[in-house]
Design an enzyme around this catalytic site. Structure first.
Site, PDB file in Angstrom:
ATOM      1  N   ASN A 185      28.564  64.917 -53.317  1.00 37.37           N
ATOM      2  CA  ASN A 185      27.533  65.693 -54.024  1.00 37.37           C
ATOM      3  C   ASN A 185      28.126  66.666 -55.036  1.00 37.37           C
ATOM      4  O   ASN A 185      29.000  67.462 -54.691  1.00 37.37           O
ATOM      5  CB  ASN A 185      26.744  66.546 -53.028  1.00 37.37           C
ATOM      6  CG  ASN A 185      25.894  65.734 -52.087  1.00 37.37           C
ATOM      7  OD1 ASN A 185      25.908  64.514 -52.119  1.00 37.37           O
ATOM      8  ND2 ASN A 185      25.150  66.411 -51.238  1.00 37.37           N
ATOM      9  N   VAL A 186      27.609  66.626 -56.240  1.00 38.54           N
ATOM     10  CA  VAL A 186      28.012  67.596 -57.273  1.00 38.54           C
ATOM     11  C   VAL A 186      26.743  68.123 -57.946  1.00 38.54           C
ATOM     12  O   VAL A 186      25.965  67.344 -58.504  1.00 38.54           O
ATOM     13  CB  VAL A 186      28.918  66.949 -58.343  1.00 38.54           C
ATOM     14  CG1 VAL A 186      29.313  67.980 -59.410  1.00 38.54           C
ATOM     15  CG2 VAL A 186      30.174  66.342 -57.715  1.00 38.54           C
ATOM     16  N   HIS A 237      29.180  67.761 -49.158  1.00 41.05           N
ATOM     17  CA  HIS A 237      28.307  68.679 -49.899  1.00 41.05           C
ATOM     18  C   HIS A 237      29.171  69.750 -50.548  1.00 41.05           C
ATOM     19  O   HIS A 237      30.315  69.949 -50.150  1.00 41.05           O
ATOM     20  CB  HIS A 237      27.296  69.324 -48.945  1.00 41.05           C
ATOM     21  CG  HIS A 237      26.142  68.419 -48.643  1.00 41.05           C
ATOM     22  ND1 HIS A 237      24.869  68.659 -49.070  1.00 41.05           N
ATOM     23  CD2 HIS A 237      26.105  67.244 -47.984  1.00 41.05           C
ATOM     24  CE1 HIS A 237      24.079  67.669 -48.672  1.00 41.05           C
ATOM     25  NE2 HIS A 237      24.806  66.797 -48.002  1.00 41.05           N
ATOM     26  N   HIS A 258      28.264  75.275 -50.710  1.00 44.87           N
ATOM     27  CA  HIS A 258      27.380  75.022 -51.852  1.00 44.87           C
ATOM     28  C   HIS A 258      27.548  76.105 -52.909  1.00 44.87           C
ATOM     29  O   HIS A 258      27.680  77.285 -52.579  1.00 44.87           O
ATOM     30  CB  HIS A 258      25.915  75.038 -51.405  1.00 44.87           C
ATOM     31  CG  HIS A 258      25.501  73.826 -50.646  1.00 44.87           C
ATOM     32  ND1 HIS A 258      25.013  73.881 -49.359  1.00 44.87           N
ATOM     33  CD2 HIS A 258      25.486  72.516 -50.984  1.00 44.87           C
ATOM     34  CE1 HIS A 258      24.713  72.661 -48.950  1.00 44.87           C
ATOM     35  NE2 HIS A 258      24.998  71.813 -49.915  1.00 44.87           N
ATOM     36  N   GLY A 259      27.525  75.708 -54.139  1.00 44.97           N
ATOM     37  CA  GLY A 259      27.471  76.694 -55.227  1.00 44.97           C
ATOM     38  C   GLY A 259      28.778  77.403 -55.522  1.00 44.97           C
ATOM     39  O   GLY A 259      28.799  78.418 -56.206  1.00 44.97           O
ATOM     40  N   ASP A 292      17.250  65.850 -51.560  1.00 43.50           N
ATOM     41  CA  ASP A 292      18.348  66.643 -50.996  1.00 43.50           C
ATOM     42  C   ASP A 292      17.789  67.724 -50.046  1.00 43.50           C
ATOM     43  O   ASP A 292      16.764  68.348 -50.343  1.00 43.50           O
ATOM     44  CB  ASP A 292      19.066  67.301 -52.201  1.00 43.50           C
ATOM     45  CG  ASP A 292      20.465  67.759 -51.903  1.00 43.50           C
ATOM     46  OD1 ASP A 292      21.058  67.300 -50.915  1.00 43.50           O
ATOM     47  OD2 ASP A 292      20.990  68.581 -52.696  1.00 43.50           O
ATOM     48  N   HIS A 293      18.464  67.956 -48.941  1.00 42.30           N
ATOM     49  CA  HIS A 293      18.186  69.088 -48.032  1.00 42.30           C
ATOM     50  C   HIS A 293      16.708  69.355 -47.736  1.00 42.30           C
ATOM     51  O   HIS A 293      16.207  70.452 -48.024  1.00 42.30           O
ATOM     52  CB  HIS A 293      18.776  70.390 -48.592  1.00 42.30           C
ATOM     53  CG  HIS A 293      20.250  70.437 -48.497  1.00 42.30           C
ATOM     54  ND1 HIS A 293      20.933  70.604 -47.313  1.00 42.30           N
ATOM     55  CD2 HIS A 293      21.209  70.293 -49.450  1.00 42.30           C
ATOM     56  CE1 HIS A 293      22.227  70.578 -47.543  1.00 42.30           C
ATOM     57  NE2 HIS A 293      22.436  70.378 -48.828  1.00 42.30           N
TER      58      HIS A 293
END
Ligand code: 13P
Length: 291
Positions: free
Chosen positions: A229-230, A207, A179-180, A81-82
């Site tokens: 994505n989780v 994402h 994200h987050g 990822d990333h």
């Protein structure tokens, strides 16, 4: 079976579903994530950050996933990822990851194309899939943070050019996710997704899936989201469960008493998500949502 991102997203396109890409943070939770996919009858993507891959060991995470995927007969891809550094991407590919993300979203457009193209060339020569990113996804993830004012939505015309020039297998798009984000939910820009999906014919990636409302899933899937994505939802719940267990368990009891409940909670959430990701007319709702 051990699969690439390209292979599992192809299944998703054929069945108009999406594949859950779940971030793991340690080896403990991994087997239950794969078993969840097996029990639901769906492929799964396991993804790790570079730091987690280094912590577990690139080769070790590859060996574990390959072994479980073969033994349990579940289709699983392993995705980095990333990543922003070519050497780290090369390390993952050389160790046997079946998919990598090159995140050049912070770069000027042409530089993002050039660097993504170099990754595609190395990855494809090794039978590995590549996810690229265009636009910026908000929030913070393992130290990479994007300020609210710096968020840029993906422009459909850029997406067309990017896909044509780079040859990526999947494209992460910025349509309002962060994200987050686990305390609140975001408003995804569905009209923009529809526009991107109309002009780009490769699998699209969401994402920041923790912050997406579950009622929005069908529309996202029906408009080309093939990788979802989780991460944070699993991380938060694993930690909460483990904290309780570590507090309540005698120090001389096996660590299993602390870790198994946390792994089981992750399994429950992965099964619940996959039930929705399969995009059935009558959704397979397994368990409830966990904040
Ligand atoms: P969340 O942690 O917000 O679910 O996002 C996961 C992700 O997009 C990983 O790249």
């Amino acid at each position: 079976m051990y699969k690439t991102l390209k292979e599992v997203t192809q299944i998703a396109t054929e069945l108009n579903m999406t594949i859950g890409a779940f971030n793991t943070h340690n080896l403990e939770m991994l087997p239950e994530m794969l078993r969840a996919a097996k029990e639901m009858g769906s492929p799964i993507i396991i993804q790790t950050s570079i730091d987690t891959a280094k912590y577990i060991g690139y080769d070790v995470v590859v060996a574990v996933i390959k072994e479980i995927a073969e033994k349990e007969m579940v289709d699983a891809a392993l995705h980095l990822d990333h990543a922003r550094d070519f050497d780290e991407i090369k390390a993952a590919i050389d160790a046997g990851f079946s998919s990598v993300m090159y995140d050049g979203s912070h770069l000027p457009f042409k530089e993002n194309i050039a660097k993504t193209k170099a990754v595609v060339s190395y990855a494809h020569a090794h039978g590995v899939s590549v996810e690229g990113e265009l636009g910026t996804i908000g929030g913070t993830e393992e130290g990479i943070s994007v300020a609210e004012n710096d968020k840029v939505y993906t422009r459909p015309e850029d997406a067309v050019e990017f896909v044509k020039q780079t040859g990526v297998d999947a494209l992460a798009i910025a349509i309002g996710t962060n994200h987050g984000q686990f305390k609140s939910k975001t408003d995804v820009n569905i009209p923009l997704l529809k526009e991107i999906h109309r002009v780009v014919d490769i699998p699209l990636v969401i994402h920041g899936g923790t912050g997406v409302k579950e009622e929005d899933y069908p529309e996202l899937i029906n408009n080309g989201i093939r990788k979802f994505n989780v991460g944070t939802e699993l991380l938060v719940n694993w930690t909460k469960e483990a904290k309780t267990a570590f507090t309540e368990t005698e120090v001389n009891k096996s660590l299993r008493y602390n870790v198994i409940p946390a792994n089981q909670k992750v399994k429950e959430i992965v099964k619940h998500k996959i039930g929705l990701f399969m995009n059935l007319e009558e959704p397979l709702v397994v368990g409830k949502r966990h904040e």
